[in-house]
Design a protein around this motif. Structure first.
Motif, PDB file in Angstrom:
ATOM      1  N   UNK A  67       0.783  -1.235   0.000  1.00  0.00           N
ATOM      2  CA  UNK A  67       0.000   0.000   0.000  1.00  0.00           C
ATOM      3  C   UNK A  67       0.819   1.292   0.000  1.00  0.00           C
ATOM      4  N   UNK A  68       2.094   1.240   0.332  1.00  0.00           N
ATOM      5  CA  UNK A  68       2.854   2.487   0.479  1.00  0.00           C
ATOM      6  C   UNK A  68       3.004   3.225  -0.841  1.00  0.00           C
ATOM      7  N   UNK A  69       3.103   4.542  -0.759  1.00  0.00           N
ATOM      8  CA  UNK A  69       3.257   5.360  -1.952  1.00  0.00           C
ATOM      9  C   UNK A  69       3.925   6.692  -1.588  1.00  0.00           C
ATOM     10  N   UNK A  70       4.971   7.007  -2.312  1.00  0.00           N
ATOM     11  CA  UNK A  70       5.645   8.294  -2.135  1.00  0.00           C
ATOM     12  C   UNK A  70       6.066   8.790  -3.513  1.00  0.00           C
ATOM     13  N   UNK A  71       5.459   9.872  -3.917  1.00  0.00           N
ATOM     14  CA  UNK A  71       5.726  10.449  -5.239  1.00  0.00           C
ATOM     15  C   UNK A  71       5.537   9.413  -6.342  1.00  0.00           C
ATOM     16  N   UNK A  72       4.454   8.644  -6.203  1.00  0.00           N
ATOM     17  CA  UNK A  72       4.076   7.688  -7.233  1.00  0.00           C
ATOM     18  C   UNK A  72       4.807   6.365  -7.211  1.00  0.00           C
ATOM     19  N   UNK A  73       5.667   6.135  -6.218  1.00  0.00           N
ATOM     20  CA  UNK A  73       6.432   4.888  -6.151  1.00  0.00           C
ATOM     21  C   UNK A  73       6.225   4.190  -4.806  1.00  0.00           C
ATOM     22  N   UNK A  74       6.357   2.858  -4.833  1.00  0.00           N
ATOM     23  CA  UNK A  74       6.301   2.079  -3.591  1.00  0.00           C
ATOM     24  C   UNK A  74       7.507   2.409  -2.721  1.00  0.00           C
ATOM     25  N   UNK A  75       7.280   2.589  -1.440  1.00  0.00           N
ATOM     26  CA  UNK A  75       8.367   2.940  -0.519  1.00  0.00           C
ATOM     27  C   UNK A  75       9.124   1.685  -0.121  1.00  0.00           C
ATOM     28  N   UNK A  76      10.441   1.747  -0.193  1.00  0.00           N
ATOM     29  CA  UNK A  76      11.300   0.661   0.281  1.00  0.00           C
ATOM     30  C   UNK A  76      11.967   1.088   1.578  1.00  0.00           C
ATOM     31  N   UNK A  77      12.314   0.117   2.393  1.00  0.00           N
ATOM     32  CA  UNK A  77      12.862   0.430   3.710  1.00  0.00           C
ATOM     33  C   UNK A  77      14.157   1.231   3.615  1.00  0.00           C
TER      34      UNK A  77
END
Length: 449
Positions: A67-77
């Motif tokens: 579900x994560x999203x930051x500036x259109x991309x999935x967030x990685x750790x």
């Protein structure tokens, strides 16, 4: 089919590996960041605490992938701090029903009635994860869960004085504002109005429910002894499982053993006390089940002091993880939703109830409570106040129930009296108004006023 969440598995005892435990992601692939985090924590804190930290992070890392999203991309750790902070904030709002408020360089977090009680543990675990990743040089940015601006500001406030460009004067000079004793947390996400509350376990039959659950899954003497020690001593599971034969011998009484406590770094600074029935079961375990597992088949009298009190089926020192498997199996089979730490809360609640019932004077009660505080090795003596609040509420409930009973009795008495009066009134002959009633003249004069 791949699991829907992150999970972990222990390395089989017959396989050599530098990892005692391995974490897998939702695609069933090994996930080394969390694996390394667990082993880094295990070297600094207890194994049970490290495992707890790890479990707190599984839902979040699963959520990141889906579900994560930051500036259109999935967030990685491993992304930069701004991306991680946005993801954490979204997770707190969407998954943990928290309210987030911006404040200076950090965020205030408020729990709502829909929020779980694990918000604080999640934030602490994630902060610890990035601390480990920095220490292991696997995350190349500053810890995103730390508000670096507040850290710098606090350092300046404690080193700069009223004189521009010069250090603080010593406290004895009396020219500087005193440094606050308690600093604001350096966390980027600051949980407000959050106080630790112990669980109050008032069910006097709880231990026997657990013992019965163990019998259903054929617990060995080892598991039964440990369960009894949990409820009878009020100790943490790790404080019981990791003791040695010497810890048991070091006390004058067979009903006691020495152990460490949280923060004592293995030093034996406290003792546990338990019942005579448990002593019998413990000695039976040492001289039967344990003796068979011991490589030299030694009994209690011939074992050296550094021998672990509890052994695995292959003769190695018993661990929390190995023990928890048996505990968890019994709880799931019986339907009991009880984690091991609840035994500690049950012990404190039961001991306080006993103190209230046997103490005849206020001084005697205070003395007994102080003895309990010392036995539990509480760093803050006011911890007991929160438990006592439970008993204050119980007293209020008893008094309130007594009032209700009195009210019901009075109501019943009133209704019976009213019913009796109506019955008596119905038996009195009616006075005919047509018959004149003669009243004395003096009385008639009084009635006019």
């Amino acid at each position: 089919m791949a699991p829907s969440t992150f999970y972990y598995m222990y390395c089989p005892e017959d396989i050599k590996s530098r990892y005692h435990l391995l974490v897998f992601d939702t695609q069933n692939q090994p996930f080394l960041p969390l694996t390394d985090f667990y082993h880094d924590c295990k070297g600094r804190i207890s194994e049970s605490s490290a495992l707890s930290y790890l479990k707190n992070l599984f839902p979040f890392f699963t959520w990141l992938e889906v579900y994560s999203n930051y500036q259109g991309k999935t967030v990685r750790w491993y992304n930069e701090p701004p991306a991680i902070r946005v993801a954490v904030e979204d997770y707190l709002i969407d998954e943990m029903a928290c309210k987030v408020r911006e404040k200076d360089s950090f965020r205030f977090i408020n729990r709502t009635v829909k929020s779980p009680n694990t918000v604080n543990r999640f934030l602490s675990s994630l902060k610890s994860f990035y601390t480990s990743m920095n220490r292991l040089k696997q995350y190349r940015y500053p810890n995103p869960l730390i508000d670096t601006h507040s850290v710098v500001h606090e350092y300046k406030s404690q080193t700069e004085g009223v004189r521009t460009g010069k250090p603080r004067m010593p406290n004895v000079a009396g020219t500087e504002e005193p440094i606050p004793h308690r600093r604001l947390t350096d966390s980027y996400f600051k949980l407000i109005n959050e106080e630790w509350q112990p669980e109050i376990i008032g069910d006097i039959h709880l231990p026997y429910q657990v013992y019965q659950a163990g019998k259903q899954v054929n617990w060995s003497l080892r598991e039964m002894v440990i369960a009894r020690l949990l409820f009878e001593s009020g100790a943490r599971a790790s404080e019981i499982i990791q003791v040695t034969i010497g810890d048991y011998r070091s006390r004058k009484s067979f009903q006691e053993l020495s152990t460490f406590t949280k923060g004592s770094h293995g030093r034996r600074v406290k003792f546990l006390r338990f019942s005579k029935d448990t002593v019998k079961l413990l000695h039976r375990y040492i001289n039967t089940e344990r003796k068979k597992l011991d490589i030299l088949h030694r009994s209690f009298d011939t074992l050296p002091d550094d021998s672990p009190l509890f052994l695995t089926e292959v003769g190695t020192p018993f661990t929390y993880a190995s023990w928890y498997y048996h505990w968890n199996k019994a709880m799931k089979t019986s339907g009991l939703k009880i984690n091991p730490h609840k035994a500690r809360h049950w012990f404190v609640t039961t001991r306080l109830r006993e103190i209230y019932s046997v103490s005849t004077t206020e001084n005697e009660m205070i003395q007994r409570k102080n003895q309990l505080i010392k036995y539990m090795k509480w760093k803050q003596s006011d911890t007991i106040d929160i438990y006592e609040h439970y008993f204050d509420e119980e007293k209020h409930r008893e008094a309130h129930d007594s009032m209700f009973n009195n009210m019901m009795a009075k109501e019943k008495e009133y209704l019976e009296h009213k019913k009796k009066k109506i019955k008596q009134k119905s038996n009195v002959p009616l006075v005919r108004t047509s018959i004149p009633i003669e009243i004395d003249e003096d009385i008639q004069a009084l009635l006019k006023f």
